[in-house]
Design an enzyme around this catalytic site. Structure first.
Site, PDB file in Angstrom:
ATOM      1  N   ASN A 154       0.780  -1.236  -0.058  1.00  0.00           N
ATOM      2  CA  ASN A 154       0.152   0.173  -0.040  1.00  0.00           C
ATOM      3  C   ASN A 154       0.804   1.427   0.003  1.00  0.00           C
ATOM      4  OD1 ASN A 154       0.351  -1.406   2.609  1.00  0.00           O
ATOM      5  ND2 ASN A 154      -0.388   0.634   3.517  1.00  0.00           N
ATOM      6  N   GLN A 182      -4.990  -3.917  -2.223  1.00  0.00           N
ATOM      7  CA  GLN A 182      -4.256  -3.041  -3.422  1.00  0.00           C
ATOM      8  C   GLN A 182      -4.225  -3.848  -4.828  1.00  0.00           C
ATOM      9  OE1 GLN A 182      -3.920   0.176  -2.798  1.00  0.00           O
ATOM     10  NE2 GLN A 182      -4.046   0.143  -0.587  1.00  0.00           N
ATOM     11  N   CYS A 327      -2.617   5.107   7.974  1.00  0.00           N
ATOM     12  CA  CYS A 327      -2.608   4.666   9.163  1.00  0.00           C
ATOM     13  C   CYS A 327      -1.489   4.870   9.921  1.00  0.00           C
ATOM     14  CB  CYS A 327      -2.765   2.899   9.052  1.00  0.00           C
ATOM     15  SG  CYS A 327      -3.467   2.526   7.583  1.00  0.00           S
TER      16      CYS A 327
HETATM   17  C1  PLP Z   1      -6.485  -0.476   3.611  1.00  0.00           C
HETATM   18  C2  PLP Z   1      -5.781  -1.568   3.531  1.00  0.00           C
HETATM   19  C3  PLP Z   1      -6.047  -2.518   4.780  1.00  0.00           C
HETATM   20  C4  PLP Z   1      -7.147  -2.325   5.787  1.00  0.00           C
HETATM   21  O1  PLP Z   1      -8.511  -2.190   5.008  1.00  0.00           O
HETATM   22  P1  PLP Z   1      -9.523  -1.687   5.975  1.00  0.00           P
HETATM   23  O2  PLP Z   1     -10.581  -1.393   4.943  1.00  0.00           O
HETATM   24  O3  PLP Z   1      -9.014  -0.358   6.810  1.00  0.00           O
HETATM   25  O4  PLP Z   1      -9.959  -2.603   7.032  1.00  0.00           O
HETATM   26  C5  PLP Z   1      -5.449  -3.732   4.674  1.00  0.00           C
HETATM   27  N1  PLP Z   1      -4.500  -3.780   3.885  1.00  0.00           N
HETATM   28  C6  PLP Z   1      -4.031  -3.211   3.011  1.00  0.00           C
HETATM   29  C7  PLP Z   1      -2.807  -3.367   2.104  1.00  0.00           C
HETATM   30  C8  PLP Z   1      -4.644  -1.869   2.761  1.00  0.00           C
HETATM   31  O5  PLP Z   1      -4.295  -1.061   2.052  1.00  0.00           O
END
Ligand code: PLP
Length: 390
Positions: A154, A182, A327
């Site tokens: 990500n 992703q 995050c």
């Molecule tokens: C956004 C994301 C998550 C988490 O998804 P949520 O909708 O916040 O639970 C997990 N893994 C990756 C690689 C992400 O980009």
């Protein structure tokens, strides 16, 4: 104020209008509980099953291998805990493997399990952010029960050699889970041929709403109950279904997987523009893999200045980007992904991520390129680190 330029699609995406239209009836007149027996409720149930079919189709899976969840955080937690729990029941002292560049919703589960006494290995990545299949094979031991490696990162967009990893896991009879958040809508996924046993996805990363996702579990692989209660999701994940969002997810995944080539062609043009524009700025490092990477995710380190500073100035022009991931931003720790790729703290902290969607245009990229150079110059003039160097 100028129109917002949204270059943060790895954090979340806008809901597509087609998805929203498909959802609307289930937020209004089709409000029935899908578990009820009258025909209007059964129609709602059918809509959920239609969405399940769409998710399955996008992955090359069977509909009854798909469980709806609240998102990938839940799917990741569920998948990992489920495998560990089963093996604990068998009295096995288990060993589990992941990579150093996972999303926190995988990495922090592994760290928690490690604190609880489980044996855990974290695979290295190379300078482009790729794990090595050879290292995976060497790391697998007789008590290894699970390997979890993300499909695409990500922060830098690097794609992992998923088919090779899957093949190794299958050969050693180890469950292979991948966080494919992703990758959905960006690369073709085929869980059967890629030997993927479990896969997580999240709707809001591909133009469905937030708070809905799915977990794929290969037929024949047992999954523990996540929530105890009613019989929803074949009794594994109880609770009245989030109908409208599930319908939205089904619509979005069909949309996203239909036009992968068209989208990538468009994003490739934007990527070329960004790469050649940013190349003109001195001392910029590209982080990731152009050969094995998502077309729409670009990460750069601007030597001598803080990524956060760049973001704030971009924001003043209405441009939304991230440093690292949403995050972890807000914390001053450098990205664990960039550190694992071998960057020093300074370079890791000077990074900016640009993540595009099909809605972005070349005009937006031009506008970005107009402002990025002066922003970097201005910040470098004020940077003691930069001025020390030159
Ligand atoms: C956004 C994301 C998550 C988490 O998804 P949520 O909708 O916040 O639970 C997990 N893994 C990756 C690689 C992400 O980009």
């Amino acid at each position: 104020m100028d129109k917002t330029i949204y270059f943060d699609n790895a954090a979340t995406t806008q809901i597509s209008s087609e998805v929203l239209n498909k959802m609307m009836p289930y937020l209004t007149e089709e409000y029935f509980n899908p578990s009820s027996l009258y025909s209007r409720a059964q129609k709602v149930k059918n809509a959920i099953e239609e969405a399940r079919k769409n998710v399955a189709e996008a992955l090359g899976a069977d509909p009854n291998e798909i469980y709806f969840t609240s998102g990938a955080t839940e799917s990741n937690n569920w998948a990992i805990h489920s495998i560990v729990e089963q093996n604990k029941k068998n009295g096995k002292q288990c060993h589990i493997i992941t990579s150093k560049i996972e999303h926190p919703s995988v990495l922090n589960v592994f760290k928690k399990l490690e604190r609880d006494g489980l044996e855990v290995s974290y695979l290295n990545v190379d300078a482009e952010g790729r794990v090595s299949p050879e290292e995976l094979e060497k790391t697998i031991k007789s008590n290894t029960v699970l390997v979890s490696v993300m499909y695409a990162n990500n922060e830098v967009g690097t794609l992992q050699p998923i088919s090779e990893l899957g093949e190794i896991c299958r050969k050693h009879n180890v469950v292979f889970h991948t966080d494919a958040v992703q990758a959905i809508g960006n690369v073709k996924i085929d869980v059967l041929h890629q030997n993927i046993d479990m896969l997580s996805l999240s709707g809001h990363k591909f133009h469905a709403p937030k708070g809905v996702g799915a977990l794929y579990v290969r037929k024949g692989l047992k999954v523990e109950n996540l929530l105890f209660g009613g019989g929803q999701e074949r009794g594994k994940r109880a609770g009245t279904e989030n109908v409208a969002s599930i319908v939205g997810l089904g619509c979005a995944i069909a949309e996203a997987t239909k036009d992968i080539e068209v989208k990538n062609r468009h994003l490739k043009e934007l990527r070329e523009m960004l790469l050649s524009g940013i190349k003109k700025i001195p001392k910029v490092k590209y982080n990731g893999s152009l050969e094995h990477g998502l077309t729409g995710t670009l990460n750069f380190s601007f030597e001598g200045i803080e990524g956060e500073g760049i973001l704030l100035l971009l924001n003043s022009y209405g441009i939304c980007c991230s440093s690292g991931s949403a995050c972890t931003s807000g914390s001053l720790d450098p990205s664990h992904v960039l550190l694992a790729m071998g960057l020093d703290h300074g370079l890791a902290q000077s990074s900016v991520r640009i993540s595009l969607s099909k809605y972005n245009t070349s005009e937006e990229v031009e506008k970005f390129l107009e402002v990025i150079n002066p922003i970097v110059e201005r910040l470098r003039k004020m940077s003691p680190v930069w001025n020390e160097k030159i």
